[in-house]
Motif scaffolding. Sequence first.
Motif, PDB file in Angstrom:
ATOM      1  N   LEU B  75       0.838  -1.189   0.000  1.00  0.00           N
ATOM      2  CA  LEU B  75       0.000   0.000   0.000  1.00  0.00           C
ATOM      3  C   LEU B  75       0.873   1.238   0.000  1.00  0.00           C
ATOM      4  N   GLY B  76       0.547   2.169  -0.874  1.00  0.00           N
ATOM      5  CA  GLY B  76       1.334   3.395  -0.939  1.00  0.00           C
ATOM      6  C   GLY B  76       1.033   4.117  -2.233  1.00  0.00           C
ATOM      7  N   PRO B  77       1.700   5.227  -2.503  1.00  0.00           N
ATOM      8  CA  PRO B  77       1.443   5.946  -3.749  1.00  0.00           C
ATOM      9  C   PRO B  77       1.783   5.064  -4.954  1.00  0.00           C
ATOM     10  N   GLY B  78       0.968   5.165  -5.996  1.00  0.00           N
ATOM     11  CA  GLY B  78       1.218   4.373  -7.194  1.00  0.00           C
ATOM     12  C   GLY B  78       0.157   3.317  -7.433  1.00  0.00           C
ATOM     13  N   GLY B 136       1.997  13.088   6.104  1.00  0.00           N
ATOM     14  CA  GLY B 136       2.406  13.846   4.933  1.00  0.00           C
ATOM     15  C   GLY B 136       1.482  13.554   3.769  1.00  0.00           C
ATOM     16  N   THR B 137       1.641  14.345   2.705  1.00  0.00           N
ATOM     17  CA  THR B 137       0.803  14.131   1.534  1.00  0.00           C
ATOM     18  C   THR B 137       1.666  14.022   0.285  1.00  0.00           C
ATOM     19  N   VAL B 138       1.082  13.315  -0.701  1.00  0.00           N
ATOM     20  CA  VAL B 138       1.764  13.100  -1.967  1.00  0.00           C
ATOM     21  C   VAL B 138       0.727  13.274  -3.064  1.00  0.00           C
ATOM     22  N   SER B 142      -5.480  11.507  -9.452  1.00  0.00           N
ATOM     23  CA  SER B 142      -6.595  12.422  -9.197  1.00  0.00           C
ATOM     24  C   SER B 142      -6.688  12.905  -7.758  1.00  0.00           C
ATOM     25  N   VAL B 143      -5.955  12.307  -6.856  1.00  0.00           N
ATOM     26  CA  VAL B 143      -6.192  12.642  -5.454  1.00  0.00           C
ATOM     27  C   VAL B 143      -4.908  13.031  -4.727  1.00  0.00           C
ATOM     28  N   VAL B 144      -5.133  13.516  -3.509  1.00  0.00           N
ATOM     29  CA  VAL B 144      -4.007  13.769  -2.623  1.00  0.00           C
ATOM     30  C   VAL B 144      -3.826  12.503  -1.788  1.00  0.00           C
ATOM     31  N   HIS B 145      -2.719  11.849  -1.980  1.00  0.00           N
ATOM     32  CA  HIS B 145      -2.452  10.616  -1.247  1.00  0.00           C
ATOM     33  C   HIS B 145      -1.977  10.998   0.149  1.00  0.00           C
ATOM     34  N   LYS B 146      -2.577  10.394   1.146  1.00  0.00           N
ATOM     35  CA  LYS B 146      -2.196  10.739   2.517  1.00  0.00           C
ATOM     36  C   LYS B 146      -1.341   9.632   3.094  1.00  0.00           C
ATOM     37  N   MET B 314      -7.697   6.971   4.531  1.00  0.00           N
ATOM     38  CA  MET B 314      -7.256   8.347   4.292  1.00  0.00           C
ATOM     39  C   MET B 314      -8.422   9.321   4.365  1.00  0.00           C
ATOM     40  N   GLY B 315      -9.633   8.771   4.458  1.00  0.00           N
ATOM     41  CA  GLY B 315     -10.805   9.634   4.529  1.00  0.00           C
ATOM     42  C   GLY B 315     -11.526   9.785   3.209  1.00  0.00           C
ATOM     43  N   TYR B 316     -11.282   8.851   2.310  1.00  0.00           N
ATOM     44  CA  TYR B 316     -11.968   8.932   1.022  1.00  0.00           C
ATOM     45  C   TYR B 316     -13.186   8.015   0.967  1.00  0.00           C
ATOM     46  N   ASN B 317     -14.102   8.352   0.060  1.00  0.00           N
ATOM     47  CA  ASN B 317     -15.213   7.462  -0.238  1.00  0.00           C
ATOM     48  C   ASN B 317     -14.779   6.566  -1.388  1.00  0.00           C
ATOM     49  N   VAL B 318     -14.779   5.289  -1.119  1.00  0.00           N
ATOM     50  CA  VAL B 318     -14.314   4.322  -2.095  1.00  0.00           C
ATOM     51  C   VAL B 318     -15.504   3.480  -2.552  1.00  0.00           C
ATOM     52  N   ALA B 319     -15.581   3.240  -3.842  1.00  0.00           N
ATOM     53  CA  ALA B 319     -16.610   2.318  -4.341  1.00  0.00           C
ATOM     54  C   ALA B 319     -15.891   1.092  -4.881  1.00  0.00           C
TER      55      ALA B 319
END
Lengths: 460, 577
Positions: B75-78, B136-138, B142-146, B314-319
């Motif tokens: 799990l991580g950016p990418g 931190g954020t990356v 489309s999103v800000v990865h936390k 991260m606080g997102y709504n995921v479908a």
Amino acid sequence: MTTKEYRTISQIAGPLVFVQKTEPIGYNELAIVRMPDGTEKKGQVLDTSDDFVVVQVFEGTAGIEKAAGVRFLGETMKMPVSKDMLGRILSGSGEPLDGGPAIIPDDRLEINGAAINPWARDSPSEFIQTGISTIDGMNTLVRGQKLPIFSGSGLPHNEIALQIARQAKVLGAQEEFAVVFAAMGITNEEAQYFMKDFERTGALKKAVVFLNLADDPAIERIITPRLALTTAEYLAYELGYQVLVILTDITNYCEALRQIGAAREEVPGRRGYPGYMYTDLASLYERAGRIKGKKGSITQIPILSMPGDDITHPIADLTGYITEGQLVAKRELVRAGIYPPIDVSTSLSRLMNEGIGKGKTRDDHKAVSDQCYAAYAEGKDLRGLVAIVGKDALSERDRQFLDFADLFEKRIVRQGRDEDRGIEQTLDLMWEILANLDESSLTRIDRKYIEKYHPKYKKA
Amino acid sequence: MANEGKIFRVAGPVVTAEGISPRMYDVILVGKEKLMGEVIKIVGDKVVIQVYEDTAGVAPGEPVINTGQPLVAELGPGLLGSVYDGIQRPLPELMSVMGDFIKRGVAAPGLDRKAKWQFTPTVKKGDKVEAGTIIGTVPERSVVHKVMVPPGVSGVIDDIKQGEFTVTDTVAVVSGKPIMMMQKWPVRYGRPFQKKTAPDEPLITGQRILDSLFPLTKGGTGAIPGAFGTGKTVTQQQLAKWSDAEIVVYIGCGERGNEMTEVLTTFPELEDPKTGKPLMGRTILIANTSNMPVAAREASVYTGMTLAEYYRDMGYNVALMADSTSRWAEAMREISSRLEEMPGEEGYPAYLSARLSEFYERAGRIVLADGRTGSISVVGAVSPPGGDLSEPVTQGTLRIVRVFWALDSKLRERRHFPAINWLTSYSLYSGSLDGWYKANVAEDFPELRNWTMELLQKEAELQEIVQLVGSDALPEEQKLTLEVSRLVRELFLQQNAYHKVDTYSPMARQYKYLKSIKMFNDYAQKAIEGDVSVDTIAKMKVRTKLQGSKLEENVDQILDSIIGGELAKEFETLGAK
Ligand SMILES: Nc1ncnc2c1ncn2[C@@H]1O[C@H](COP(=O)(O)OP(=O)(O)O)[C@@H](O)[C@H]1O
Ligand SMILES: [Mg+2]
């Protein structure tokens, strides 16, 4: 390669032979069973452990006794392939049947194939014109699609398959299709019917035929389609051919699968067929497709006869869940004297949208076919009502739809066995019968197409 | 602890080994080619392993290695925009190593080790942090990865960095423990959270019958069962395209290769209706098609769910869409039967329904430490054999999920799409969402919705009579019900996924459709009292215009003008006669 021969058969059950005390044998490895009289049968390892090895014998276990010897070849089953295969007639296990020379392989390929990486697939989008209106107009076939014919005993599925094979072309492209034909358990007469047609039209020169007939070993049917598809992949991806694969009859293939399951005393799934039949069928059907950067393609037309015309039977059901649609042959249409008896209501081409429209067929194609579908369904529903209340109790609107259903069957569905309709002709025919409906009933068609193609405006 | 043993037996995807003593679900490397597998049963000194790759040629006596680790997701950016197989191997990576066909024995990490990401810290030295705290954020697609403190870690920030890093570089030190952007999580276990809270907002999908009549919530669960060809995949893909979630995880579980290709070719060209950014930038695709190994198919839903949970945290709504959960259940059945387990109904293992509940339980809306929320909505396609809903997977699913979209073969034969039956479908959320619809769509929306449902119910009853006597014999009043409900069906319920305009209907437009149909009904009612025939009403220009509006680019304008006076005007001319 181990060539040691074991004489330790402990059990023979159905198509399976159990061999004990072997050295380590690989799963799915090829095995040769040699009978005391010297004849040999091929088989494949289904289960292997320190205790025993289970071999599934393709040519059936008839005549095998415990004294028979078993050799393991140290490799999985491979198919010799070559460009000289075109024009050849082979047995269900790939041996020449036509008296021609043995095939000198350019390559030997794994018959189980490997899954195409979804990332490597190219989306099938080239319209194949079959000249049959119910297919081209209503259930369009595209290159790289797998579109089975769901049929029943005594229905003209072979005629339909042959008509497709004869007439299929990609508009604007010059290449012909190469045909790979795999017969599984069909009668000699049926096979002859195909062979004669291939000869008559010269298609045989560009065909590879695999014949496992009704009196050939049932278990061989497990490998016949795999040999055919391996050949098809070679022709398509190595030699760049557009390949049309006809597999018939999938029902016989599934029976062979069921036989093996029963012999292994597996817990059966629905109606006695193995629980893994979905996965197994997928390993055949998913070998259709196109690959990015490759010239060739594999289009599949599997034929299956639905026991009791039952579309919910596991063979049809699982097939429908895997293939990209289905063409359903209906007995009622045959009774009404209609050829080809393709029932559009239950038929479907999932890839139709990719292959039609402006630049491919015609801009109004989608709308016109949707409208015909909806109107035909409504008309057919009304037939039931008319039987009860009579035509007079119908509103004007309903009467138009009722007539539409009849016209649809007579003018669109019905056509000659050698009638090769162009796509424009098919679409214009569809407009002609739609013109009998009130214009306000054409709710699926954008105004601009009505103005462009409706006979009323076209003539003006 | 013995970490290396040997193979005792190979039967398809199931391999038995001896000489190792792993824990359940530990990952084992099987055979000379080190094929990846997972422990699914331990009996005496034998260990049963399901192998994620083809086992042809693998023989008894070959080595097995116990990794001592369960199957984990990286799990991580990418992750966004990636296309994975069932065990999170990137398909493009596999292709570059193995070519066009999937061969075996290739390990490929889920996250690119070389890619660099711009990390901006949101905490400073000395701050107290706990598991889940955003450090931190990356920017990621489309999103800000936390970037979060991984589960199980807490303490004080000793060091925090800023700049470009790979996912395995240290970006922070928490009480002496180096933290990198990548975390790992065992896929079969739900990621921890503090508290669940009831979903209170619909997941808007742009699909009229779903949003207006049978809504799903952000954090809710739904199922869409149907025979082949009824529209499971198209509906799921519509949800993946148009849902107003920030992240979409689409699991192609044991389905067609060409469908995955379709997603891969269409998504990059489409825009997220909410952000205007390319759709693929918010999407993760898991493609384990029907001809790929069955054990990896079994794992694919867990892999997908774990990725979804990570973004939820991260606080997102995921479908999350799983097409099809039946193939997952069948994979369980296939493995179970090789284990010679005692089968339950239709050969499925007895633990089928437990697994289904565990899976759907991982959906939901959670409250984060800072009070924000994150959610996972789950929609599972179900493929009942022969379309028979009484089978175990459908039944097991319907006991758990709160929304049921019932696909109907009869509707599909009429090319009524989406072929969702409005009489048998339900949403257990719909009542509790009235407040939201009133506040965000229109005060009278719930009322309109109820009116529509009642009308359709009435139509169904009338249709039974029509089947006996024909429609001409009905009184005008009832003919009008049929006429208006036809309008509801053809204008509102039918929605063509392939039509440029029709494919997506924003909520405001859905409301206008219902509003104009209701107005049409009310005026017509008055007109027939004044002896105007339903035949005349059905032929009104405004009726045809309303019907045709859905295919027009300026549909909103057309509806506005119909509602704003056009309708009233034409009815006046009728009344004048
Ligand atoms: N909303 C829709 N709009 C237009 N066509 C649809 C819609 N839903 C389904 N279809 C049609 O039905 C076919 C089968 O749908 P699909 O989702 O693939 O079925 P399933 O996944 O249930 O087998 C599609 O190829 C398409 O032609
Ligand atoms: Mg589907």
